[in-house]
Design a protein around this motif. Structure first.
Motif, PDB file in Angstrom:
ATOM      1  N   PRO A  71       6.361 -50.420  45.195  1.00  0.00           N
ATOM      2  CA  PRO A  71       6.568 -50.842  43.797  1.00  0.00           C
ATOM      3  C   PRO A  71       5.270 -51.381  43.190  1.00  0.00           C
ATOM      4  CG  PRO A  71       7.701 -52.323  45.339  1.00  0.00           C
ATOM      5  CD  PRO A  71       7.114 -51.227  46.147  1.00  0.00           C
ATOM      6  N   ARG A  72       5.186 -51.358  41.858  1.00  0.00           N
ATOM      7  CA  ARG A  72       3.991 -51.856  41.176  1.00  0.00           C
ATOM      8  C   ARG A  72       3.730 -53.312  41.543  1.00  0.00           C
ATOM      9  NH1 ARG A  72       1.392 -48.668  37.989  1.00  0.00           N
ATOM     10  NH2 ARG A  72       2.470 -47.193  36.678  1.00  0.00           N
ATOM     11  N   GLY A  73       2.468 -53.592  41.845  1.00  0.00           N
ATOM     12  CA  GLY A  73       2.078 -54.948  42.206  1.00  0.00           C
ATOM     13  C   GLY A  73       2.163 -55.219  43.709  1.00  0.00           C
ATOM     14  N   LYS A  74       2.807 -54.361  44.459  1.00  0.00           N
ATOM     15  CA  LYS A  74       2.964 -54.551  45.911  1.00  0.00           C
ATOM     16  C   LYS A  74       2.148 -53.522  46.701  1.00  0.00           C
ATOM     17  CE  LYS A  74       6.661 -57.362  45.645  1.00  0.00           C
ATOM     18  NZ  LYS A  74       6.840 -58.652  46.161  1.00  0.00           N
ATOM     19  N   GLU A  75       1.269 -52.782  46.017  1.00  0.00           N
ATOM     20  CA  GLU A  75       0.488 -51.736  46.672  1.00  0.00           C
ATOM     21  C   GLU A  75      -0.374 -52.330  47.783  1.00  0.00           C
ATOM     22  OE1 GLU A  75       0.357 -52.272  43.356  1.00  0.00           O
ATOM     23  OE2 GLU A  75       0.885 -50.428  42.320  1.00  0.00           O
ATOM     24  N   PRO A  76      -0.462 -51.647  48.934  1.00  0.00           N
ATOM     25  CA  PRO A  76      -1.262 -52.177  50.044  1.00  0.00           C
ATOM     26  C   PRO A  76      -2.773 -52.080  49.826  1.00  0.00           C
ATOM     27  CG  PRO A  76      -0.332 -50.052  50.642  1.00  0.00           C
ATOM     28  CD  PRO A  76       0.240 -50.412  49.308  1.00  0.00           C
ATOM     29  N   ILE A  77      -3.228 -51.108  49.021  1.00  0.00           N
ATOM     30  CA  ILE A  77      -4.668 -50.945  48.786  1.00  0.00           C
ATOM     31  C   ILE A  77      -4.936 -51.327  47.335  1.00  0.00           C
ATOM     32  CG2 ILE A  77      -6.613 -49.345  48.824  1.00  0.00           C
ATOM     33  CD1 ILE A  77      -4.965 -47.697  50.900  1.00  0.00           C
ATOM     34  N   LYS A  78      -5.516 -52.491  47.156  1.00  0.00           N
ATOM     35  CA  LYS A  78      -5.676 -53.049  45.804  1.00  0.00           C
ATOM     36  C   LYS A  78      -6.751 -52.330  44.988  1.00  0.00           C
ATOM     37  CE  LYS A  78      -2.666 -56.173  46.771  1.00  0.00           C
ATOM     38  NZ  LYS A  78      -1.296 -55.798  46.551  1.00  0.00           N
ATOM     39  N   LYS A  79      -7.904 -52.052  45.601  1.00  0.00           N
ATOM     40  CA  LYS A  79      -8.992 -51.389  44.880  1.00  0.00           C
ATOM     41  C   LYS A  79      -9.316 -50.075  45.553  1.00  0.00           C
ATOM     42  CE  LYS A  79     -11.496 -55.134  42.733  1.00  0.00           C
ATOM     43  NZ  LYS A  79     -12.789 -55.777  42.550  1.00  0.00           N
ATOM     44  N   ILE A  80      -9.404 -49.032  44.742  1.00  0.00           N
ATOM     45  CA  ILE A  80      -9.785 -47.709  45.246  1.00  0.00           C
ATOM     46  C   ILE A  80     -11.062 -47.307  44.517  1.00  0.00           C
ATOM     47  CG2 ILE A  80      -9.036 -45.337  45.641  1.00  0.00           C
ATOM     48  CD1 ILE A  80      -6.145 -46.312  45.190  1.00  0.00           C
ATOM     49  N   GLN A  95      -8.334 -47.407  55.541  1.00  0.00           N
ATOM     50  CA  GLN A  95      -7.334 -48.229  54.845  1.00  0.00           C
ATOM     51  C   GLN A  95      -6.019 -47.478  54.703  1.00  0.00           C
ATOM     52  OE1 GLN A  95      -9.564 -49.105  51.229  1.00  0.00           O
ATOM     53  NE2 GLN A  95      -9.710 -51.261  51.842  1.00  0.00           N
ATOM     54  N   PHE A  96      -6.101 -46.196  54.361  1.00  0.00           N
ATOM     55  CA  PHE A  96      -4.891 -45.382  54.264  1.00  0.00           C
ATOM     56  C   PHE A  96      -4.155 -45.357  55.594  1.00  0.00           C
ATOM     57  CE2 PHE A  96      -3.145 -41.236  55.462  1.00  0.00           C
ATOM     58  CZ  PHE A  96      -2.030 -41.197  54.636  1.00  0.00           C
ATOM     59  N   LEU A  97      -4.889 -45.136  56.690  1.00  0.00           N
ATOM     60  CA  LEU A  97      -4.263 -45.041  58.008  1.00  0.00           C
ATOM     61  C   LEU A  97      -3.575 -46.349  58.392  1.00  0.00           C
ATOM     62  CD1 LEU A  97      -7.026 -43.020  59.896  1.00  0.00           C
ATOM     63  CD2 LEU A  97      -4.830 -42.187  59.033  1.00  0.00           C
ATOM     64  N   GLN A  98      -4.206 -47.481  58.101  1.00  0.00           N
ATOM     65  CA  GLN A  98      -3.588 -48.780  58.388  1.00  0.00           C
ATOM     66  C   GLN A  98      -2.334 -48.979  57.546  1.00  0.00           C
ATOM     67  OE1 GLN A  98      -6.790 -51.516  57.626  1.00  0.00           O
ATOM     68  NE2 GLN A  98      -7.763 -51.156  59.614  1.00  0.00           N
ATOM     69  N   ALA A  99      -2.414 -48.610  56.276  1.00  0.00           N
ATOM     70  CA  ALA A  99      -1.262 -48.765  55.380  1.00  0.00           C
ATOM     71  C   ALA A  99      -0.130 -47.826  55.784  1.00  0.00           C
ATOM     72  CB  ALA A  99      -1.680 -48.509  53.935  1.00  0.00           C
ATOM     73  N   ALA A 100      -0.457 -46.613  56.236  1.00  0.00           N
ATOM     74  CA  ALA A 100       0.562 -45.657  56.676  1.00  0.00           C
ATOM     75  C   ALA A 100       1.287 -46.181  57.906  1.00  0.00           C
ATOM     76  CB  ALA A 100      -0.068 -44.297  56.961  1.00  0.00           C
ATOM     77  N   GLU A 101       0.532 -46.778  58.826  1.00  0.00           N
ATOM     78  CA  GLU A 101       1.159 -47.341  60.027  1.00  0.00           C
ATOM     79  C   GLU A 101       2.054 -48.521  59.654  1.00  0.00           C
ATOM     80  OE1 GLU A 101      -0.063 -48.590  64.567  1.00  0.00           O
ATOM     81  OE2 GLU A 101      -1.634 -47.991  63.167  1.00  0.00           O
ATOM     82  N   ALA A 102       1.590 -49.362  58.730  1.00  0.00           N
ATOM     83  CA  ALA A 102       2.409 -50.488  58.277  1.00  0.00           C
ATOM     84  C   ALA A 102       3.663 -49.995  57.551  1.00  0.00           C
ATOM     85  CB  ALA A 102       1.586 -51.392  57.355  1.00  0.00           C
ATOM     86  N   TYR A 103       3.567 -48.853  56.899  1.00  0.00           N
ATOM     87  CA  TYR A 103       4.708 -48.277  56.166  1.00  0.00           C
ATOM     88  C   TYR A 103       5.790 -47.758  57.113  1.00  0.00           C
ATOM     89  CZ  TYR A 103       7.136 -45.584  52.548  1.00  0.00           C
ATOM     90  OH  TYR A 103       8.081 -45.075  51.690  1.00  0.00           O
ATOM     91  N   GLY A 104       5.376 -47.369  58.339  1.00  0.00           N
ATOM     92  CA  GLY A 104       6.365 -46.920  59.305  1.00  0.00           C
ATOM     93  C   GLY A 104       6.001 -45.662  60.072  1.00  0.00           C
TER      94      GLY A 104
END
Length: 199
Positions: A71-80, A95-104
């Motif tokens: 959802p907006r405001g909860k994105e794992p990567i703040k600055k691209i 960063q994508f790989l870490q966020a993907a793992e955290a996502y499940g």
């Protein structure tokens, strides 16, 4: 691609086997999903493994993809940041790989940064994106965009609840997995050190 010379012998055979795992049809489905998920305002790559790699290589599209699943405001990567510096682009992939793992996405489905950056194993990149899509479809939290038939739903755990009485009854049972000694005998056995006499 990294600035490497051609590989020969066993290295070349291994690389060819890795390249054979790449699926061009799956590439098209992943491109369709990424464009739909990120809002459709991006250029599509030309068909082919190298074009697909160059399209994802700077990490920007991958970061936008993972952010679009939140959802907006909860994105794992703040600055691209838009950058041409190699280490910054590799950092975005990381960063994508870490966020993907955290996502499940399971650790075994996560590709290594060099798999994408150097184009070493684009089939692994496809596997990670497929797994991410499957997790997104399974979560069904309203953030997935695209055709739901593109990905398989992942199996969900089935939790069982037992009463205290059921647990107490289970403690007094010996499961058949422990084995049984019914019908066992020592007939035909000889003592240690003694030879059997064969007639």
């Amino acid at each position: 691609m990294a600035n490497r010379g051609p590989s020969y012998g066993l290295s070349r055979e291994v690389q060819e086997k890795i390249e054979q795992k790449y699926d061009p049809d799956l590439e098209q489905r992943l491109v369709d999903w990424i464009v739909a998920q990120c809002g459709g305002n991006m250029d599509r790559p030309q068909p082919g493994r190298e074009s697909f790699q160059k399209w994802l290589m700077d990490g920007t599209i991958l970061c936008r993809l993972i952010n679009s699943l939140y959802p907006r405001g909860k994105e794992p990567i703040k600055k691209i940041p838009e950058t041409q510096m190699a280490f910054k682009q590799m950092e975005k992939i990381s960063q994508f790989l870490q966020a993907a793992e955290a996502y499940g996405v399971t650790t075994t489905d996560i590709f290594q940064t060099v798999d994408l950056w150097e184009g070493k194993d684009m089939a692994a990149v496809q596997r990670t994106l497929m797994s991410l899509g499957s997790v997104a479809v399974t979560k069904d939290d309203g953030h997935y965009r695209g055709d739901r038939d593109w990905f398989h739903r992942k199996a969900q755990g089935y939790r069982r609840e037992f009463s205290q009485e059921q647990l107490r009854q289970g403690q007094s049972l010996i499961g058949l997995q422990m084995g049984s000694n019914r019908g066992a005998s020592q007939s035909g056995m000889t003592g240690y050190g003694m030879h059997r006499q064969i007639m």
